[in-house]
Design a protein around this motif. Structure first.
Motif, PDB file in Angstrom:
ATOM      1  N   LEU A 216       0.833  -1.204   0.000  1.00 58.10           N
ATOM      2  CA  LEU A 216       0.000   0.000   0.000  1.00 58.10           C
ATOM      3  C   LEU A 216       0.865   1.251   0.000  1.00 58.10           C
ATOM      4  N   THR A 217       0.428   2.254  -0.728  1.00 61.90           N
ATOM      5  CA  THR A 217       1.105   3.557  -0.681  1.00 61.90           C
ATOM      6  C   THR A 217       0.656   4.286   0.577  1.00 61.90           C
ATOM      7  N   GLN A 218       1.384   5.340   0.904  1.00 60.29           N
ATOM      8  CA  GLN A 218       1.029   6.109   2.098  1.00 60.29           C
ATOM      9  C   GLN A 218      -0.357   6.731   1.963  1.00 60.29           C
ATOM     10  N   VAL A 219      -0.697   7.196   0.808  1.00 59.15           N
ATOM     11  CA  VAL A 219      -2.009   7.806   0.579  1.00 59.15           C
ATOM     12  C   VAL A 219      -3.111   6.772   0.778  1.00 59.15           C
ATOM     13  N   GLU A 220      -2.884   5.550   0.251  1.00 60.71           N
ATOM     14  CA  GLU A 220      -3.880   4.490   0.423  1.00 60.71           C
ATOM     15  C   GLU A 220      -4.034   4.105   1.886  1.00 60.71           C
ATOM     16  N   ILE A 221      -2.916   4.061   2.601  1.00 66.30           N
ATOM     17  CA  ILE A 221      -2.974   3.738   4.032  1.00 66.30           C
ATOM     18  C   ILE A 221      -3.757   4.806   4.787  1.00 66.30           C
ATOM     19  N   VAL A 222      -3.487   6.062   4.469  1.00 68.30           N
ATOM     20  CA  VAL A 222      -4.194   7.163   5.134  1.00 68.30           C
ATOM     21  C   VAL A 222      -5.689   7.088   4.851  1.00 68.30           C
TER      22      VAL A 222
END
Length: 156
Positions: free
Chosen positions: A56-62
């Motif tokens: 997961l990318t950071q944006v997806e995690i957020v």
């Protein structure tokens, strides 16, 4: 320091108790909600990866954490508000019963008085509030009624 007249009323005392009770329940609710939400971060990190294999990318995690937190926050808030309403209703009912106990006492004393024992009085001993004024007024009324019966007996 002398208390103002409005502070001696049952209405004021009930208001203070209800506000205090509600404030206590709100504080408990907020603390419980914060504890619950802080425990969800570890649960979200253990949840399944919706992207099947790729990291997961950071944006997806957020976005994932935010959406899951919002769902949990909504659910916990609804449960908490329902619980808060039930607790507040129960506490208010019990508190009202306690605050209105003097009225029940005055009522039971007044119901014992009949035309045969008009010399009996309530003689309520309590704070200077609505109940005391009511009991004193009732005692004065009984005195006038007794005097009227006595004058009627003397006339007859």
């Amino acid at each position: 320091m002398k208390m103002p007249a409005f502070a001696k009323t049952i209405r004021f005392r009930l208001t203070i108790w209800y506000v205090g009770l509600l404030l206590l329940f709100i504080i408990i609710f907020i603390i419980g909600l914060n504890i619950t939400m802080s425990n969800t971060v570890s649960a979200i990190q253990r949840s399944e990866n919706p992207t099947a294999g790729r990291p997961l990318t950071q944006v997806e995690i957020v976005h994932l954490v935010r959406s899951e937190n919002l769902v949990l926050l909504r659910n916990y808030s609804l449960i908490g508000i329902a619980s808060l309403l039930i607790l507040a209703a129960g506490g208010s009912y019990l508190l009202s019963g306690r605050m209105l106990r003097p009225i029940n006492r005055v009522t039971s004393l007044a119901s014992r008085i009949s035309h045969t024992n008009l010399k009996e009085r309530i003689n309520y001993q309590g704070p200077e509030d609505e109940v005391k004024r009511l009991a004193d007024t009732f005692d004065v009324m009984l005195g006038r009624l007794d005097a009227a019966f006595e004058s009627q007996k003397q006339f007859i």
